[in-house]
Scaffold this active site. Structure first.
Site, PDB file in Angstrom:
ATOM      1  N   GLY A 112       0.582  -1.090   0.030  1.00  0.00           N
ATOM      2  CA  GLY A 112       0.510  -0.061   0.164  1.00  0.00           C
ATOM      3  C   GLY A 112       0.959   1.046  -0.288  1.00  0.00           C
ATOM      4  N   ARG A 113       2.023   1.066   0.227  1.00  0.00           N
ATOM      5  CA  ARG A 113       3.365   2.499   0.406  1.00  0.00           C
ATOM      6  C   ARG A 113       4.233   2.085  -0.032  1.00  0.00           C
ATOM      7  NH1 ARG A 113       4.897   4.213   6.596  1.00  0.00           N
ATOM      8  NH2 ARG A 113       4.919   1.844   7.130  1.00  0.00           N
ATOM      9  N   LYS A 140       9.949   2.332   0.079  1.00  0.00           N
ATOM     10  CA  LYS A 140       8.870   1.822   0.682  1.00  0.00           C
ATOM     11  C   LYS A 140       8.632   3.601   1.481  1.00  0.00           C
ATOM     12  CE  LYS A 140       6.845   0.170   5.369  1.00  0.00           C
ATOM     13  NZ  LYS A 140       7.995  -0.099   6.490  1.00  0.00           N
ATOM     14  N   ASP A 152      -2.325   7.357   2.849  1.00  0.00           N
ATOM     15  CA  ASP A 152      -1.415   8.073   2.123  1.00  0.00           C
ATOM     16  C   ASP A 152      -0.673   6.842   0.912  1.00  0.00           C
ATOM     17  OD1 ASP A 152       0.277   7.948   3.883  1.00  0.00           O
ATOM     18  OD2 ASP A 152      -0.837  10.644   4.343  1.00  0.00           O
ATOM     19  N   GLY A 153      -0.082   6.132   1.217  1.00  0.00           N
ATOM     20  CA  GLY A 153       0.851   5.730   0.312  1.00  0.00           C
ATOM     21  C   GLY A 153       2.727   6.159   1.208  1.00  0.00           C
ATOM     22  N   ARG A 213      14.650  -0.238   0.199  1.00  0.00           N
ATOM     23  CA  ARG A 213      14.792  -1.899   0.405  1.00  0.00           C
ATOM     24  C   ARG A 213      15.656  -2.181  -0.857  1.00  0.00           C
ATOM     25  NH1 ARG A 213       9.658  -3.565   3.671  1.00  0.00           N
ATOM     26  NH2 ARG A 213       9.279  -3.243   1.564  1.00  0.00           N
ATOM     27  N   ARG A 220       5.963 -13.059   0.697  1.00  0.00           N
ATOM     28  CA  ARG A 220       5.976 -12.743   2.099  1.00  0.00           C
ATOM     29  C   ARG A 220       4.964 -14.239   2.070  1.00  0.00           C
ATOM     30  NH1 ARG A 220       5.880  -7.688   3.716  1.00  0.00           N
ATOM     31  NH2 ARG A 220       7.130  -6.795   2.105  1.00  0.00           N
ATOM     32  N   ASP A 330       1.479 -11.131   6.616  1.00  0.00           N
ATOM     33  CA  ASP A 330       1.869 -10.306   5.613  1.00  0.00           C
ATOM     34  C   ASP A 330       3.656 -10.131   6.087  1.00  0.00           C
ATOM     35  OD1 ASP A 330      -0.343  -9.420   6.937  1.00  0.00           O
ATOM     36  OD2 ASP A 330       0.711  -7.659   6.140  1.00  0.00           O
ATOM     37  N   ASN A 331       3.402 -10.277   7.404  1.00  0.00           N
ATOM     38  CA  ASN A 331       5.133  -9.689   7.743  1.00  0.00           C
ATOM     39  C   ASN A 331       6.264 -10.466   7.475  1.00  0.00           C
ATOM     40  OD1 ASN A 331       2.190  -7.767   9.480  1.00  0.00           O
ATOM     41  ND2 ASN A 331       3.666  -6.116   7.447  1.00  0.00           N
TER      42      ASN A 331
END
Length: 499
Positions: A112-113, A140, A152-153, A213, A220, A330-331
């Site tokens: 999302g961001r 990121k 808002d990303g 990154r 994931r 998801d992490n």
């Protein structure tokens, strides 16, 4: 175009070649049905002069870049890593993935961001093999994507800085992690973002930052989960085979964190180095054959490798007093490396119940639960590979998504057998890490001797003493390190057995 020194980067864009791509580029939040990535461009700041706030020369060298050349061309580098310029050969995209968040299936989540610029050719993690290693480079905080939902990303500069330094520290401690190359910032007031920094209801403007990154892939657990539900068995195998190819590359070299072992005085068995410290495998695993494995064998091999690597990773976290803070599926990286360093922390006083996440009211992701949660997450990954109904899934297809490919999924009994090995690997690797911390040779043997003086027994007593005494974990460990010879360390540890 025209990013100066960064034009030397050679993009190969492996992800876009290997996985299903959603070609729709509009940023509006939407459900993506049959793809693992979505093409998108960074959302530019209003400033024309972004600032290079932080830069990691070690990571730059892994990408084949000259750190001194980077520093002499700061402005164009900042423009490229803020999205103001698109690098030659780059085809930016956002990952699609789902996830179990705090125990419940959350459906589609995704980047999302964050935006990946693509894979570039560089050096292998050990620094010895040039121009053959593909690194995925991602920004990121680069703005909204199809997966942004109500966000808002963006990312606050303070958070980007925190995420920049954490991987370098973890790697120096021998903990496998994503790498961070740079942080860029905007000082323009029109780029400020609104944030409740301390979760106290006080919202105010903050400077935005973007952290660059680097990892072999940013897939994931949730990437496989969403693929199973929305792309079916064939799409799942496609993602799994690509993930397995990245693991195969990792297993051919020492990880960057393995350099930690060169600073250790105690003997370390080859088994421990390979199994617990992500060293180069002397005997290839099933991952080496990722291209030729039958579909069910791809899923079996992936689960086996991810289970073993994740067990070793969690052992490394806990030996270093690290809590990730948000261990949703998801992490967690499919590679078994640390990713998404948002609300992490290192404790002072040894306290298994400590949780660094302000919104984790039930302490689900407390320090002392991390091995249990990791195994639970692996079980949810296994659900995706075996076509098993997801836990706490309230989507309309919760009970039907696997029916189309009935009979093709990985056997549930095989998956269960693989997951049974998690605890033993975790215990062995945690023992090895604690042996090093206490000054013993790293054997990974978790058996206790009759007189309770074996390293595994002393490690348990040491942790119990730390918890009961309220001693500071890093300082107490550092106190042991001040002893010059191995013999006095062992003598002090033996005294511990008496308490």
């Amino acid at each position: 175009r025209g990013a100066g020194v960064l034009d030397a980067l050679v993009f190969v864009n492996l992800t876009l070649q290997a996985l299903r791509v959603d070609l729709e580029t509009r940023r509006a939040s939407r459900q993506v049905k049959n793809a693992s990535v979505t093409l998108a461009l960074p959302w530019k700041w209003k400033t024309a002069s972004p600032r290079l706030a932080l830069f990691n020369g070690v990571v730059a060298k892994r990408l084949g870049l000259d750190p001194s050349a980077i520093m002499s061309d700061e402005q164009r580098v900042a423009e490229a890593f803020s999205g103001l310029r698109v690098l030659h050969g780059s085809q930016p995209f956002a990952h699609a993935y789902g996830g179990h968040q705090f125990g419940s299936w959350a459906g589609q989540l995704g980047d999302g961001r964050a935006l990946s610029l693509g894979e570039v050719l560089g050096f292998s993690p050990d620094g010895f093999t040039p121009n053959k290693w593909a690194w995925e480079v991602a920004l990121k905080g680069a703005g909204r994507t199809a997966y942004s939902r109500g966000g808002d990303g963006r990312a606050a500069l303070a958070n980007a800085v925190r995420e920049f330094f954490a991987p370098a520290f973890l790697e120096a401690c021998g903990v496998p992690s994503v790498a961070t190359l740079a942080v860029v910032a905007s000082d323009a007031s029109e780029d400020a973002i609104m944030r409740d920094e301390w979760y106290d209801g006080k919202v105010g403007p903050k400077k935005p930052g973007i952290v660059t990154r680097v990892a072999p892939t940013f897939l994931r657990f949730g990437s496989l989960q969403l693929a199973a539900k929305r792309q079916g068995f064939d799409g799942l195998v496609q993602v799994a085979r690509f993930a397995l190819s990245a693991i195969a590359r990792l297993e051919e070299h020492d990880d960057g964190s393995t350099a930690y072992l060169g600073r250790i005085r105690q003997p370390i068995s080859p088994w421990v180095q390979e199994k617990c410290f992500f060293g180069r495998r002397h005997e290839p695993s099933c991952a080496r054959s990722y291209a030729s494995l039958a579909d069910d064998q791809v899923l079996r091999c992936l689960l086996q490798r991810v289970t073993m690597r994740t067990a070793a990773l969690i052992a490394a976290w806990m030996a270093n007093g690290f809590a990730h803070g948000v261990m949703n599926t998801d992490n967690l990286s499919i590679l078994g490396i640390t990713v998404d360093l948002n609300v992490f922390g290192f404790f002072g006083t040894y306290n298994p119940a400590w949780a660094p996440n302000h919104i984790d009211d039930s302490a689900r992701y407390a320090f002392g639960t991390q091995n249990r949660i990791a195994k639970w997450n692996l079980q949810r990954l296994a659900d995706a590979l075996t076509g098993t109904i997801f836990k706490r899934d309230r989507e309309h297809d919760a009970r039907t998504w696997a029916a189309t490919d009935h009979g093709r999924w990985l056997s549930a009994s095989i998956a269960e057998g693989i997951l049974e090995d998690f605890d033993a690997r975790f215990e062995a690797c945690q023992t090895a890490r604690m042996e090093i911390r206490l000054g013993f040779p790293a054997t990974g043997s978790s058996s206790c001797s009759a007189d309770q003086s074996a390293p595994a027994c002393l490690s348990a007593r040491w942790l119990k003493w730390l918890q009961n005494s309220g001693a500071d974990y890093p300082r107490a460990s550092r106190g042991l390190a001040e002893l010059n010879d191995v013999a006095p360390v062992q003598a002090e540890a033996l005294k511990l057995a008496e308490h």
